[in-house]
Motif scaffolding. Sequence first.
Motif, PDB file in Angstrom:
ATOM      1  N   VAL A  76       0.874  -1.173   0.000  1.00 40.20           N
ATOM      2  CA  VAL A  76       0.000   0.000   0.000  1.00 40.20           C
ATOM      3  C   VAL A  76       0.910   1.222   0.000  1.00 40.20           C
ATOM      4  O   VAL A  76       1.817   1.331   0.830  1.00 40.20           O
ATOM      5  N   LEU A  77       0.686   2.119  -0.934  1.00 40.29           N
ATOM      6  CA  LEU A  77       1.633   3.198  -1.167  1.00 40.29           C
ATOM      7  C   LEU A  77       1.367   4.417  -0.295  1.00 40.29           C
ATOM      8  O   LEU A  77       0.221   4.678   0.114  1.00 40.29           O
ATOM      9  N   ALA A  78       2.415   5.172  -0.041  1.00 41.84           N
ATOM     10  CA  ALA A  78       2.265   6.462   0.640  1.00 41.84           C
ATOM     11  C   ALA A  78       1.255   7.311  -0.114  1.00 41.84           C
ATOM     12  O   ALA A  78       1.235   7.332  -1.341  1.00 41.84           O
ATOM     13  N   GLY A  79       0.421   8.010   0.631  1.00 35.59           N
ATOM     14  CA  GLY A  79      -0.629   8.821   0.024  1.00 35.59           C
ATOM     15  C   GLY A  79      -1.954   8.105  -0.095  1.00 35.59           C
ATOM     16  O   GLY A  79      -2.970   8.736  -0.425  1.00 35.59           O
ATOM     17  N   THR A  80      -1.979   6.785   0.157  1.00 34.61           N
ATOM     18  CA  THR A  80      -3.235   6.045   0.117  1.00 34.61           C
ATOM     19  C   THR A  80      -4.150   6.520   1.237  1.00 34.61           C
ATOM     20  O   THR A  80      -3.707   6.781   2.360  1.00 34.61           O
ATOM     21  N   VAL A  81      -5.438   6.613   0.920  1.00 31.18           N
ATOM     22  CA  VAL A  81      -6.434   7.163   1.841  1.00 31.18           C
ATOM     23  C   VAL A  81      -7.430   6.079   2.221  1.00 31.18           C
ATOM     24  O   VAL A  81      -7.879   5.301   1.368  1.00 31.18           O
ATOM     25  N   VAL A  82      -7.772   6.019   3.492  1.00 32.91           N
ATOM     26  CA  VAL A  82      -8.841   5.131   3.948  1.00 32.91           C
ATOM     27  C   VAL A  82      -9.839   5.949   4.759  1.00 32.91           C
ATOM     28  O   VAL A  82      -9.458   6.716   5.647  1.00 32.91           O
ATOM     29  N   THR A  83     -11.110   5.842   4.416  1.00 35.52           N
ATOM     30  CA  THR A  83     -12.150   6.461   5.221  1.00 35.52           C
ATOM     31  C   THR A  83     -12.674   5.417   6.192  1.00 35.52           C
ATOM     32  O   THR A  83     -12.771   4.231   5.857  1.00 35.52           O
ATOM     33  N   THR A  84     -12.987   5.824   7.411  1.00 35.13           N
ATOM     34  CA  THR A  84     -12.939   4.908   8.551  1.00 35.13           C
ATOM     35  C   THR A  84     -14.267   4.621   9.238  1.00 35.13           C
ATOM     36  O   THR A  84     -14.276   4.059  10.331  1.00 35.13           O
ATOM     37  N   GLY A  85     -15.389   4.980   8.638  1.00 37.80           N
ATOM     38  CA  GLY A  85     -16.668   4.623   9.237  1.00 37.80           C
ATOM     39  C   GLY A  85     -17.437   5.806   9.775  1.00 37.80           C
ATOM     40  O   GLY A  85     -16.882   6.800  10.234  1.00 37.80           O
ATOM     41  N   THR A  86     -18.747   5.662   9.726  1.00 37.06           N
ATOM     42  CA  THR A  86     -19.635   6.781  10.008  1.00 37.06           C
ATOM     43  C   THR A  86     -19.783   7.081  11.500  1.00 37.06           C
ATOM     44  O   THR A  86     -19.742   6.176  12.339  1.00 37.06           O
ATOM     45  N   TRP A  87     -19.983   8.351  11.782  1.00 39.02           N
ATOM     46  CA  TRP A  87     -20.285   8.822  13.133  1.00 39.02           C
ATOM     47  C   TRP A  87     -21.790   9.036  13.323  1.00 39.02           C
ATOM     48  O   TRP A  87     -22.224   9.322  14.439  1.00 39.02           O
ATOM     49  N   VAL A  88     -22.558   8.957  12.254  1.00 37.68           N
ATOM     50  CA  VAL A  88     -23.981   9.341  12.329  1.00 37.68           C
ATOM     51  C   VAL A  88     -24.906   8.277  11.745  1.00 37.68           C
ATOM     52  O   VAL A  88     -26.058   8.562  11.434  1.00 37.68           O
ATOM     53  N   GLY A  89     -24.426   7.036  11.608  1.00 39.68           N
ATOM     54  CA  GLY A  89     -25.223   6.058  10.893  1.00 39.68           C
ATOM     55  C   GLY A  89     -25.322   6.461   9.427  1.00 39.68           C
ATOM     56  O   GLY A  89     -24.392   7.035   8.869  1.00 39.68           O
ATOM     57  N   ILE A  90     -26.448   6.170   8.800  1.00 39.28           N
ATOM     58  CA  ILE A  90     -26.699   6.584   7.420  1.00 39.28           C
ATOM     59  C   ILE A  90     -27.883   7.543   7.430  1.00 39.28           C
ATOM     60  O   ILE A  90     -29.004   7.159   7.769  1.00 39.28           O
ATOM     61  N   LEU A  91     -27.617   8.789   7.090  1.00 37.73           N
ATOM     62  CA  LEU A  91     -28.658   9.804   6.998  1.00 37.73           C
ATOM     63  C   LEU A  91     -29.184   9.853   5.570  1.00 37.73           C
ATOM     64  O   LEU A  91     -28.476   9.513   4.626  1.00 37.73           O
ATOM     65  N   THR A  92     -30.415  10.291   5.418  1.00 39.96           N
ATOM     66  CA  THR A  92     -31.051  10.312   4.104  1.00 39.96           C
ATOM     67  C   THR A  92     -30.968  11.704   3.493  1.00 39.96           C
ATOM     68  O   THR A  92     -31.304  12.704   4.136  1.00 39.96           O
ATOM     69  N   ALA A  93     -30.521  11.767   2.244  1.00 43.04           N
ATOM     70  CA  ALA A  93     -30.466  13.027   1.501  1.00 43.04           C
ATOM     71  C   ALA A  93     -31.176  12.839   0.177  1.00 43.04           C
ATOM     72  O   ALA A  93     -31.457  11.720  -0.257  1.00 43.04           O
ATOM     73  N   SER A  94     -31.453  13.962  -0.496  1.00 47.84           N
ATOM     74  CA  SER A  94     -32.149  13.944  -1.778  1.00 47.84           C
ATOM     75  C   SER A  94     -31.378  14.769  -2.792  1.00 47.84           C
ATOM     76  O   SER A  94     -30.537  15.612  -2.428  1.00 47.84           O
ATOM     77  N   ALA A  95     -31.669  14.538  -4.064  1.00 50.30           N
ATOM     78  CA  ALA A  95     -31.072  15.356  -5.119  1.00 50.30           C
ATOM     79  C   ALA A  95     -31.362  16.824  -4.836  1.00 50.30           C
ATOM     80  O   ALA A  95     -32.481  17.199  -4.483  1.00 50.30           O
ATOM     81  N   GLY A  96     -30.358  17.657  -4.986  1.00 49.26           N
ATOM     82  CA  GLY A  96     -30.498  19.087  -4.739  1.00 49.26           C
ATOM     83  C   GLY A  96     -30.087  19.529  -3.357  1.00 49.26           C
ATOM     84  O   GLY A  96     -29.913  20.740  -3.117  1.00 49.26           O
ATOM     85  N   ASP A  97     -29.902  18.594  -2.429  1.00 49.99           N
ATOM     86  CA  ASP A  97     -29.493  18.962  -1.070  1.00 49.99           C
ATOM     87  C   ASP A  97     -28.021  19.373  -1.031  1.00 49.99           C
ATOM     88  O   ASP A  97     -27.180  18.783  -1.716  1.00 49.99           O
ATOM     89  N   LEU A  98     -27.728  20.347  -0.207  1.00 48.03           N
ATOM     90  CA  LEU A  98     -26.353  20.700   0.138  1.00 48.03           C
ATOM     91  C   LEU A  98     -26.031  20.006   1.451  1.00 48.03           C
ATOM     92  O   LEU A  98     -26.747  20.171   2.439  1.00 48.03           O
ATOM     93  N   VAL A  99     -24.957  19.216   1.460  1.00 47.05           N
ATOM     94  CA  VAL A  99     -24.565  18.468   2.646  1.00 47.05           C
ATOM     95  C   VAL A  99     -23.254  19.030   3.176  1.00 47.05           C
ATOM     96  O   VAL A  99     -22.270  19.143   2.436  1.00 47.05           O
ATOM     97  N   THR A 100     -23.242  19.377   4.453  1.00 47.99           N
ATOM     98  CA  THR A 100     -22.042  19.901   5.096  1.00 47.99           C
ATOM     99  C   THR A 100     -21.757  19.095   6.355  1.00 47.99           C
ATOM    100  O   THR A 100     -22.662  18.847   7.158  1.00 47.99           O
ATOM    101  N   ALA A 101     -20.521  18.670   6.500  1.00 48.90           N
ATOM    102  CA  ALA A 101     -20.077  17.947   7.685  1.00 48.90           C
ATOM    103  C   ALA A 101     -18.944  18.713   8.335  1.00 48.90           C
ATOM    104  O   ALA A 101     -18.029  19.175   7.649  1.00 48.90           O
ATOM    105  N   LYS A 102     -19.012  18.845   9.664  1.00 44.59           N
ATOM    106  CA  LYS A 102     -17.967  19.548  10.408  1.00 44.59           C
ATOM    107  C   LYS A 102     -17.537  18.723  11.614  1.00 44.59           C
ATOM    108  O   LYS A 102     -18.379  18.167  12.332  1.00 44.59           O
ATOM    109  N   PHE A 103     -16.218  18.653  11.804  1.00 44.28           N
ATOM    110  CA  PHE A 103     -15.630  18.104  13.013  1.00 44.28           C
ATOM    111  C   PHE A 103     -14.815  19.234  13.632  1.00 44.28           C
ATOM    112  O   PHE A 103     -13.696  19.505  13.164  1.00 44.28           O
ATOM    113  N   PRO A 104     -15.333  19.956  14.620  1.00 42.24           N
ATOM    114  CA  PRO A 104     -14.585  21.067  15.211  1.00 42.24           C
ATOM    115  C   PRO A 104     -13.189  20.624  15.647  1.00 42.24           C
ATOM    116  O   PRO A 104     -13.002  19.574  16.262  1.00 42.24           O
TER     117      PRO A 104
END
Length: 250
Positions: free
Chosen positions: A213-241
């Motif tokens: 596995v090469l340097a620079g490889t990225v892994v995303t590590t699992g949700t903090w909020v379960g699975i939330l429902t969104a629709s076409a046209g929604d703006l989604v913003t996530a913040k971790f202070p």
Amino acid sequence: MIDETARHLIEARSTQRAISAAGFCPPDTQAAYAAQDAVARACGWFDEAPAGYWKSGGPSREAVLTHAPLPPDGVWSSPAEAGAWPFHMRGIEVEIALRLGCDVEPALALALKGNEAVKLVDAMCVSIEIVDSRWVEGLEAPALAKLADLQSHGALVLGPWVPFLQRDWLAQVCQVQIGAQPPVERRGTHSLADPAYLLPAWLRHATQGGRSVLAGTVVTTGTWVGILTASAGDLVTAKFPGIGDATVQL
């Protein structure tokens, strides 16, 4: 069954039409991973290079963690525009992604103990995974069918990178805004209590067959909020202070 599962997933991706998982569920985890690999080869996602983006995780530390390499054309930098992407559904998982600062060979992956793997990470960012499915059954499809389908992956949005530092993850706040829905806030709700906990299992999986596995490889590590429902046209913003944010326009 591996070939049949892969063939139907490839057809669903090429036609942009979901297909029923009935009768095409892999018999075991090994077969589900083999179907992942077959779809990746047919779609030409990685050619001869190792995957540069992954998802990994599980519902608890007691569960067997699962992993999936992600198609690079569906990984975008925040702020992202996803309105033209052919989603069947738009589930939202808000996560922390980690980036490797060095190559990891199979021997190193096998030797990792405890939290030694955090030394291999150089950066982290806020990420939004858009959950989707090539199966008509969506999230109700059998677990192994979902694993073959990259664990119901649709697309990944990565926020700005910041240096990786261990934090008090149980105190970490996560905030999500989806369109006009009420805001969602969680604290310390990562299923593994620490996003870096999965690194050894993921690296051992990713280095199977003698691959590095090469340097620079990225892994995303699992949700903090379960699975939330969104629709076409929604703006989604996530913040971790204290870490950052990410935004995607659906």
